[in-house]
Design a protein around this motif. Structure first.
Motif, PDB file in Angstrom:
ATOM      1  N   VAL A  76       0.836  -1.203   0.000  1.00 17.78           N
ATOM      2  CA  VAL A  76       0.000   0.000   0.000  1.00 17.78           C
ATOM      3  C   VAL A  76       0.870   1.252   0.000  1.00 17.78           C
ATOM      4  O   VAL A  76       0.574   2.225  -0.717  1.00 17.78           O
ATOM      5  N   ARG A  77       1.945   1.250   0.781  1.00 24.70           N
ATOM      6  CA  ARG A  77       2.833   2.406   0.812  1.00 24.70           C
ATOM      7  C   ARG A  77       3.502   2.628  -0.547  1.00 24.70           C
ATOM      8  O   ARG A  77       3.651   3.767  -1.014  1.00 24.70           O
ATOM      9  N   ALA A  80       0.981   4.190  -2.969  1.00 25.34           N
ATOM     10  CA  ALA A  80       0.801   5.624  -2.719  1.00 25.34           C
ATOM     11  C   ALA A  80       1.991   6.422  -3.240  1.00 25.34           C
ATOM     12  O   ALA A  80       1.815   7.493  -3.844  1.00 25.34           O
ATOM     13  N   GLU A  84       1.952   9.383  -6.031  1.00 23.05           N
ATOM     14  CA  GLU A  84       2.088  10.670  -5.362  1.00 23.05           C
ATOM     15  C   GLU A  84       0.804  11.038  -4.621  1.00 23.05           C
ATOM     16  O   GLU A  84       0.346  12.169  -4.623  1.00 23.05           O
ATOM     17  N   LEU A  85       0.200  10.028  -3.981  1.00 26.48           N
ATOM     18  CA  LEU A  85      -1.001  10.250  -3.188  1.00 26.48           C
ATOM     19  C   LEU A  85      -0.630  10.484  -1.731  1.00 26.48           C
ATOM     20  O   LEU A  85       0.364   9.954  -1.237  1.00 26.48           O
ATOM     21  N   ASP A  86      -1.467  11.237  -1.059  1.00 29.58           N
ATOM     22  CA  ASP A  86      -1.309  11.376   0.392  1.00 29.58           C
ATOM     23  C   ASP A  86      -1.798  10.089   1.043  1.00 29.58           C
ATOM     24  O   ASP A  86      -2.859   9.567   0.679  1.00 29.58           O
ATOM     25  N   THR A  87      -1.037   9.566   1.956  1.00 31.86           N
ATOM     26  CA  THR A  87      -1.428   8.317   2.612  1.00 31.86           C
ATOM     27  C   THR A  87      -1.179   8.414   4.109  1.00 31.86           C
ATOM     28  O   THR A  87      -0.235   9.077   4.549  1.00 31.86           O
ATOM     29  N   ARG A  89      -1.533   5.901   7.890  1.00 32.79           N
ATOM     30  CA  ARG A  89      -1.679   4.544   8.422  1.00 32.79           C
ATOM     31  C   ARG A  89      -2.245   4.602   9.825  1.00 32.79           C
ATOM     32  O   ARG A  89      -1.828   5.416  10.642  1.00 32.79           O
ATOM     33  N   THR A 123      -7.439  11.628   4.059  1.00 32.40           N
ATOM     34  CA  THR A 123      -6.285  11.334   3.216  1.00 32.40           C
ATOM     35  C   THR A 123      -6.787  10.718   1.926  1.00 32.40           C
ATOM     36  O   THR A 123      -7.988  10.464   1.770  1.00 32.40           O
ATOM     37  N   ASN A 124      -5.891  10.457   0.990  1.00 28.12           N
ATOM     38  CA  ASN A 124      -6.287   9.783  -0.247  1.00 28.12           C
ATOM     39  C   ASN A 124      -6.313   8.273  -0.081  1.00 28.12           C
ATOM     40  O   ASN A 124      -7.188   7.590  -0.602  1.00 28.12           O
ATOM     41  N   LEU A 125      -5.325   7.759   0.642  1.00 29.53           N
ATOM     42  CA  LEU A 125      -5.211   6.312   0.794  1.00 29.53           C
ATOM     43  C   LEU A 125      -4.993   6.001   2.267  1.00 29.53           C
ATOM     44  O   LEU A 125      -3.930   6.287   2.811  1.00 29.53           O
TER      45      LEU A 125
END
Length: 339
Positions: A76-77, A80, A84-87, A89, A123-125
């Motif tokens: 997943v990291r 992201a 270039e997505l904001d993620t 945890r 966040t996005n993800l």
């Protein structure tokens, strides 16, 4: 791309400040570059990568199931970072509160007012690690976010960013101290992806990389760079929406889901929402493989990950070794395929 098989697919992607693609072909090419980028950090697991991309295209969420140590979090990291997505945890624990996920009102003594402090869900993800280790009350705090794409705090709805995807992980073998996800929440996940142990060759590759200095906490150092962006994702979603579905394919999807409801091994079959989800994921997969129409093979390719968490086995069938995947596979073998 290669022909689809259940849980064997290919990738796609997203980012935040890219050049707008000229057309859907350009978007597809950008998204296809995702697999090689993620492969810099994660060995194998192409089906899981594809499932995450399909979920992004369908605006859905993903449940990742696998034993500890198979790179679920790293996957997943890496996704992201490649987009270039904001993620963010969240480690789900028995003492996690709903406000720890959604955010809460905080008193500001300077102006004597309450202000909203956003939680990690903004966040996005969102990586929800070991989601089945937290009580149902906290699990349900994600329901509104997943379904409505907003969070309501103190009566005020607050929209979440777009794209927004929840990638939740759970361990299939450790049941002590866990809280099984309720059916209503399971149904909110578009896909349930299994992340298997690597093959011997892949595992040797993993160890070789670590011996050469690979650091899973330093994705930038591993050379992962954004390869697609929001414009690519929007173009892809628009193209997927135009992917044609014949009446015969729609009927085929319905027949598959109705057959699960009649299976003697199940107490709960796939609902109409499950049929809608299967049609949606099949369209995304058809577009990813370069077609503007859906075939029966597209439906078969996504049937397992789309339906396995939406059906419930009878206890006696489970004791006999029957699994959700085996039931769906049997259904696919018996439901007539349109010609």
């Amino acid at each position: 791309m290669s022909a689809p098989t259940p849980e064997t697919a290919e990738p796609a992607g997203v980012a935040a400040t890219p050049v707008a693609p000229a057309d859907s072909d350009s978007a597809r090419a950008s998204l296809e570059a995702l697999r090689s980028e993620i492969a810099k950090a994660v060995v194998g697991q192409d089906p899981a990568v594809t499932g995450l991309v399909v979920a992004l295209l369908c605006r859905g969420h993903v449940l990742l199931e696998g034993v500890p140590g198979v790179a679920k979090t790293l996957l997943v990291r890496a996704l992201a970072a490649s987009l270039e997505l904001d993620t963010k945890r969240v480690q789900f624990t028995p003492d996690l509160m709903p406000s720890d996920v959604t955010g809460s009102l905080v008193y500001d003594a300077r102006n004597s007012e309450f202000s909203f402090q956003p939680g990690p869900v903004f966040t996005n993800l969102l990586l929800a690690d070991e989601i089945n280790r937290t009580p149902p009350k906290t699990q349900s705090s994600l329901l509104e976010a997943m379904e409505e794409r907003q969070v309501t705090v103190d009566g005020s709805p607050r929209p979440l960013p777009d794209p927004f995807l929840v990638a939740a992980t759970q361990n299939p073998v450790e049941y002590e101290g866990t809280y099984p996800l309720p059916e209503a929440q399971l149904d909110r996940f578009l896909l349930k992806l299994t992340v298997p142990l690597p093959s011997r060759e892949d595992e040797i590759n993993v160890l070789t990389r670590h011996a050469d200095g690979f650091n899973p906490r330093d994705l930038e150092g591993a050379g992962i760079r954004p390869v697609a962006g929001p414009a690519d994702l929007e173009a892809a979603r628009a193209a997927v929406a135009k992917t044609s579905v014949s009446p015969e394919i729609a009927a085929y999807v319905v027949d598959i889901c109705r057959a699960t409801r009649e299976s003697p091994s199940l107490t709960l079959g796939a609902s109409p929402r499950g049929a809608t989800a299967l049609l949606s994921t099949a369209r995304a997969w058809a577009w990813l493989t370069g077609r503007d129409y859906v075939t029966p093979d597209d439906v078969k390719a996504l049937a397992l990950p789309t339906l396995r968490h939406r059906i419930q086995l009878r206890p006696e069938a489970e004791m006999e070794g029957v699994t959700a995947d085996s039931v769906i596979t049997a259904v696919l073998a018996h439901v007539p395929v349109p010609r």
